[in-house]
Design a protein around this motif. Sequence first.
Motif, mmCIF file in Angstrom:
data_model
loop_
_atom_site.group_PDB
_atom_site.id
_atom_site.type_symbol
_atom_site.label_atom_id
_atom_site.label_comp_id
_atom_site.label_asym_id
_atom_site.label_seq_id
_atom_site.Cartn_x
_atom_site.Cartn_y
_atom_site.Cartn_z
ATOM 1 N N SER A 49 8.981 -10.931 2.357
ATOM 2 C CA SER A 49 8.022 -9.994 1.763
ATOM 3 C C SER A 49 7.067 -9.390 2.788
ATOM 4 N N SER A 50 6.840 -10.100 3.888
ATOM 5 C CA SER A 50 5.933 -9.563 4.913
ATOM 6 C C SER A 50 6.460 -8.240 5.463
ATOM 7 N N TYR A 51 7.784 -8.052 5.414
ATOM 8 C CA TYR A 51 8.378 -6.789 5.851
ATOM 9 C C TYR A 51 8.711 -5.875 4.666
ATOM 10 N N PHE A 52 9.190 -6.452 3.554
ATOM 11 C CA PHE A 52 9.468 -5.634 2.374
ATOM 12 C C PHE A 52 8.210 -4.901 1.915
ATOM 13 N N ASN A 53 7.074 -5.580 2.007
ATOM 14 C CA ASN A 53 5.820 -5.024 1.498
ATOM 15 C C ASN A 53 5.163 -4.032 2.453
ATOM 16 N N LEU A 54 5.842 -3.710 3.553
ATOM 17 C CA LEU A 54 5.318 -2.691 4.456
ATOM 18 C C LEU A 54 5.472 -1.301 3.842
ATOM 19 N N ASN A 55 6.405 -1.186 2.901
ATOM 20 C CA ASN A 55 6.606 0.081 2.202
ATOM 21 C C ASN A 55 5.705 0.090 0.969
ATOM 22 N N PRO A 56 4.617 0.863 0.994
ATOM 23 C CA PRO A 56 3.664 0.838 -0.125
ATOM 24 C C PRO A 56 4.267 1.316 -1.437
ATOM 25 N N PHE A 57 5.231 2.229 -1.357
ATOM 26 C CA PHE A 57 5.884 2.711 -2.584
ATOM 27 C C PHE A 57 6.722 1.602 -3.208
ATOM 28 N N GLU A 58 7.329 0.788 -2.356
ATOM 29 C CA GLU A 58 8.125 -0.339 -2.832
ATOM 30 C C GLU A 58 7.228 -1.378 -3.492
ATOM 31 N N ALA A 94 -0.877 -15.721 -6.977
ATOM 32 C CA ALA A 94 -1.294 -14.485 -7.643
ATOM 33 C C ALA A 94 -2.276 -13.713 -6.765
ATOM 34 N N GLN A 95 -3.154 -14.442 -6.090
ATOM 35 C CA GLN A 95 -4.120 -13.806 -5.195
ATOM 36 C C GLN A 95 -3.416 -13.077 -4.059
ATOM 37 N N LYS A 96 -2.385 -13.696 -3.504
ATOM 38 C CA LYS A 96 -1.618 -13.067 -2.414
ATOM 39 C C LYS A 96 -0.896 -11.826 -2.922
ATOM 40 N N ALA A 97 -0.327 -11.917 -4.114
ATOM 41 C CA ALA A 97 0.367 -10.769 -4.700
ATOM 42 C C ALA A 97 -0.614 -9.631 -4.976
ATOM 43 N N PHE A 98 -1.782 -9.991 -5.491
ATOM 44 C CA PHE A 98 -2.812 -8.983 -5.771
ATOM 45 C C PHE A 98 -3.251 -8.293 -4.485
ATOM 46 N N GLU A 99 -3.406 -9.052 -3.431
ATOM 47 C CA GLU A 99 -3.811 -8.478 -2.141
ATOM 48 C C GLU A 99 -2.761 -7.498 -1.619
ATOM 49 N N ALA A 100 -1.488 -7.807 -1.830
ATOM 50 C CA ALA A 100 -0.408 -6.904 -1.401
ATOM 51 C C ALA A 100 -0.479 -5.586 -2.171
ATOM 52 N N VAL A 101 -0.727 -5.678 -3.475
ATOM 53 C CA VAL A 101 -0.835 -4.488 -4.323
ATOM 54 C C VAL A 101 -2.052 -3.657 -3.926
ATOM 55 N N ASP A 102 -3.167 -4.329 -3.710
ATOM 56 C CA ASP A 102 -4.415 -3.653 -3.345
ATOM 57 C C ASP A 102 -4.267 -2.949 -1.993
ATOM 58 N N LYS A 103 -3.625 -3.610 -1.040
ATOM 59 C CA LYS A 103 -3.427 -3.029 0.291
ATOM 60 C C LYS A 103 -2.563 -1.777 0.216
ATOM 61 N N ALA A 104 -1.477 -1.851 -0.559
ATOM 62 C CA ALA A 104 -0.576 -0.707 -0.696
ATOM 63 C C ALA A 104 -1.293 0.474 -1.354
ATOM 64 N N MET A 165 13.490 0.065 5.366
ATOM 65 C CA MET A 165 12.842 -1.209 5.664
ATOM 66 C C MET A 165 12.874 -1.492 7.167
ATOM 67 N N LYS A 166 14.002 -1.152 7.793
ATOM 68 C CA LYS A 166 14.149 -1.369 9.236
ATOM 69 C C LYS A 166 13.132 -0.522 10.002
ATOM 70 N N LEU A 167 12.967 0.728 9.588
ATOM 71 C CA LEU A 167 12.014 1.616 10.260
ATOM 72 C C LEU A 167 10.575 1.136 10.074
ATOM 73 N N PHE A 168 10.246 0.708 8.845
ATOM 74 C CA PHE A 168 8.898 0.173 8.607
ATOM 75 C C PHE A 168 8.657 -1.066 9.464
ATOM 76 N N ALA A 169 9.673 -1.922 9.578
ATOM 77 C CA ALA A 169 9.552 -3.146 10.372
ATOM 78 C C ALA A 169 9.357 -2.817 11.849
ATOM 79 N N GLU A 170 10.108 -1.853 12.359
ATOM 80 C CA GLU A 170 9.986 -1.463 13.761
ATOM 81 C C GLU A 170 8.595 -0.920 14.062
ATOM 82 N N LEU A 171 8.068 -0.119 13.144
ATOM 83 C CA LEU A 171 6.714 0.413 13.322
ATOM 84 C C LEU A 171 5.676 -0.696 13.311
ATOM 85 N N GLU A 172 5.877 -1.678 12.434
ATOM 86 C CA GLU A 172 4.936 -2.801 12.356
ATOM 87 C C GLU A 172 4.975 -3.646 13.621
ATOM 88 N N ILE A 173 6.171 -3.870 14.148
ATOM 89 C CA ILE A 173 6.318 -4.639 15.392
ATOM 90 C C ILE A 173 5.613 -3.919 16.538
#
Length: 251
Positions: A49-58, A94-104, A165-173
């Motif tokens: 999820s640390s990489y899946f959640n890099l896409n805010p639309f996802e 739930a707190q971690k999930a909420f933080e992911a939603v809020d960040k996106a 996902m690969k492109l988002f991951a590369e940008l994050e790295i």
Amino acid sequence: MAAAGGEPSTPNMSDELFKTFITEVKQIEKRDSVLTSKQQIERLLRPGSSYFNLNPFEVLQIDPEATDDELKKRFRALSILVHPDKNQDDQERAQKAFEAVDKAYKLLLEPDQKKRALDVIHAGIEYVEHMVKEKKKQLKKDGKLQDVEEDDPEMFRQAVYKQTMKLFAELEIKRKEREAKDMHERKRAREEEIEVAEKAKRDREWQKNFEETRDGRVDSWRTFQAKGKKTKEKKNRSFLKPPKVKMEQRE
């Protein structure tokens, strides 16, 4: 729209593929919109999820072309589902999930960040489109049927999803590498500042000590000179003293 000379222009294939991709995304959003709180938490915290959640639309499961009002409504609905207060039996996750939603959500409120995310999605579609063309070209060259698995809309969507996902991951790295480099440079600059400050402190202490002991050094020098002068005078007096005359002995 007509091109120069009155002939109709050829539609941009990437634009058409993007629209197709968006249509399929909407269908998935509709399907997933009925997920329960527990299922949404699981989705947002699944392995990788640390990489899946890099896409805010996802993360928000929302159409990349959604309006700000639609974005706000989706955020409210999803944030309520995963809010810790609504998930008393699993508050930590739930707190971690909420933080992911809020960040996106906050990321998509920033025009530059939203454009960046859209550019990544477009780049993913263009890459897959190019890959499909190259596959078909090679099949034609080999005299084979030009059928590829990406001709299936679902397979095409999956290919785009993976590439995105690969492109988002590369940008994050790359972002993390820049952050680490900046941190290292700041640390080195801080160490140099501390070293300069400590040297300046040592110099001030040395100068202060030098000033405070100057009178003592002068007195010591004067005392040394005075002793030296007395010793010299004593030696001179000894040097000028006439020698003793020996008396002759008579026979």
